[in-house]
Design an enzyme around this catalytic site. Structure first.
Site, PDB file in Angstrom:
ATOM      1  N   SER A 127       0.456  -1.579  -0.376  1.00 53.42           N
ATOM      2  CA  SER A 127       0.000   0.155  -0.210  1.00 53.42           C
ATOM      3  C   SER A 127       0.600   1.314  -0.434  1.00 53.42           C
ATOM      4  O   SER A 127       0.424   2.357  -0.479  1.00 53.42           O
ATOM      5  CB  SER A 127      -0.941  -0.050   1.391  1.00 53.42           C
ATOM      6  OG  SER A 127      -0.135  -0.443   2.491  1.00 53.42           O
ATOM      7  N   ASP A 172       9.205  -3.109  -5.054  1.00 52.64           N
ATOM      8  CA  ASP A 172       7.416  -2.639  -4.678  1.00 52.64           C
ATOM      9  C   ASP A 172       6.540  -1.091  -6.294  1.00 52.64           C
ATOM     10  O   ASP A 172       5.998  -1.367  -6.002  1.00 52.64           O
ATOM     11  CB  ASP A 172       7.485  -2.190  -3.118  1.00 52.64           C
ATOM     12  CG  ASP A 172       7.698  -3.110  -2.446  1.00 52.64           C
ATOM     13  OD1 ASP A 172       7.847  -4.654  -2.806  1.00 52.64           O
ATOM     14  OD2 ASP A 172       6.829  -3.221  -0.827  1.00 52.64           O
TER      15      ASP A 172
END
Ligand code: GLA
Length: 383
Positions: A127, A172
């Site tokens: 996230s 990521d």
């Protein structure tokens, strides 16, 4: 979406950008050892609606953090006064991206920003990278910065490493900015070269289940940095630039030169994990996705026993999934909680989910969140 922006700032945004969370198929902790990773982007995204301001200030609102009744809380900062490690919480990632771009000599101006996300937070699904990348892409477009996605990922990582203070690798941010639908992204974290690997599981009658334990043990942040130091120490002892440079065939001899058994185990995870990434890619290229299962399970054993970053909930999810017929399963992400994945015949998916839920209930764990990971597209402008 722009409804939330209008409510918070009383005007329309100049644009809206979305960046996905990711799940890593294989290649855990290899990204800070110059190694290989193989993530897919999730359909879950963070959206950033942004409008320029001409007073050099950033004002940020998150739909997820808005307290009920009294209207959303605004996090504010002046661009010229951004200092690493001074901001906390989710807003630090947004300020950090502006800071990193400006540090790199990119003329980012003030902005009003509204964030809205359906990427599960603290679930090992990135996230934070989704947040960074949605804002980074928005700034790039709004301030007409000529900057590649590869470089944008590095700047988002710089923001997280040096502004927020989390020593993450490059996986990521690259996944969020460069993954394609129906593909897994093979990334060489040394050269940043990528290859889109076919990952059409549905065609093979398979699904990749995400088993989100919904727990995050507090050990996570300090242990992440500690593991990273252990890997660097192992590379120093072996006289290589990074553990990536130890060939699997040389592993036994190399490990014998590391006196400290814990450090040797950490190194063994990285060296074998790099080999597992290449093995999974070979199997996918050969049209043998079912055979990926055992490699995932071997990856879990290595994370649990050698790298020691698993958690009871993750081990339970993996064991229950495999006992119920999954082809393979493993924990993903930074460890000590978050999610596991399981590769499953589509016809067994319900039975696997039921078994995981039953195992959690039996051990007194909270109810997990289970969903199918559909390999989705990269960060993009929506409006
Ligand atoms: C976190 C970090 C990544 C990577 C993984 C483990 O997600 O942000 O850079 O190191 O852990 O593979």
């Amino acid at each position: 979406m722009s409804g939330g922006f209008r409510e918070a700032f009383g005007r329309d945004p100049d644009g809206v950008w979305a960046a996905p969370g990711r799940v890593n198929v294989i290649g855990e902790f290899t990204d800070y050892n110059d190694g290989f990773v193989l993530p897919i982007a999730l359909p879950h995204v963070t959206r950033a609606a942004i409008a320029r301001r001409d007073d050099g200030r950033l004002r940020v609102v998150s739909a997820q953090q808005a307290p009920g009744g009294g209207g959303p809380t605004v996090a504010e900062a002046s661009l010229s006064e951004l200092e690493p490690r001074t901001a906390t919480g989710w807003a630090a990632y947004v300020f950090g991206v502006a800071w990193a771009l400006r540090e790199a000599g990119r003329p980012v101006g003030g902005a009003d920003i509204h964030i809205d996300s359906n990427v599960p937070i603290g679930a090992g699904l990135s996230s934070s990278a989704a947040l960074e990348c949605s804002v980074a892409l928005g700034f790039r477009d709004l301030f007409s910065l000529r900057i590649t996605r590869e470089r944008l990922a590095l700047l988002a990582q710089h923001a997280e490493n040096d502004f927020v203070g989390v020593p993450c690798g490059i996986m990521d941010q690259t996944a969020s900015l460069r993954c394609r639908a129906g593909r897994a992204l093979l990334l060489d974290t040394r050269s940043l070269a990528t290859r889109q690997v076919p990952f059409d599981l549905a065609r093979e009658g398979l699904v990749l289940l995400v088993l989100d334990t919904r727990v995050q043990h507090s050990l996570g942040t300090s242990a992440y940095a500690e593991r990273r130091r252990a890997c660097e120490e192992a590379a120093r002892t072996l006289g290589v630039r990074a553990l990536r440079d130890v060939e699997p065939g040389e592993m036994q001899a190399a490990l014998a030169r590391i006196a400290e058994p814990v450090i040797a185990r950490r190194a063994r995870h990285i060296i074998t994990e790099d080999a597992r990434v290449l093995e999974v890619v070979r199997l996918l290229d050969a049209g043998r996705p079912r055979d990926v299962g055992p490699v995932l399970s071997a990856g879990h054993a290595s994370l649990r026993d050698d790298f020691e970053v698993s958690a009871p909930e993750l081990d339970t999810a993996v064991e229950a999934a495999c006992s119920a017929g999954a082809l393979g399963a493993r924990m993903v992400g930074g460890g000590f909680g978050g999610s596991a994945i399981a590769l499953v015949d589509a016809g067994r998916a319900q039975a696997v989910e039921t078994a995981v839920r039953a195992a959690f209930a039996e051990r007194g764990f909270g109810s997990p969140r289970v969903f199918v990971a559909v390999p989705s597209g990269m960060a993009r402008r929506l409006a």
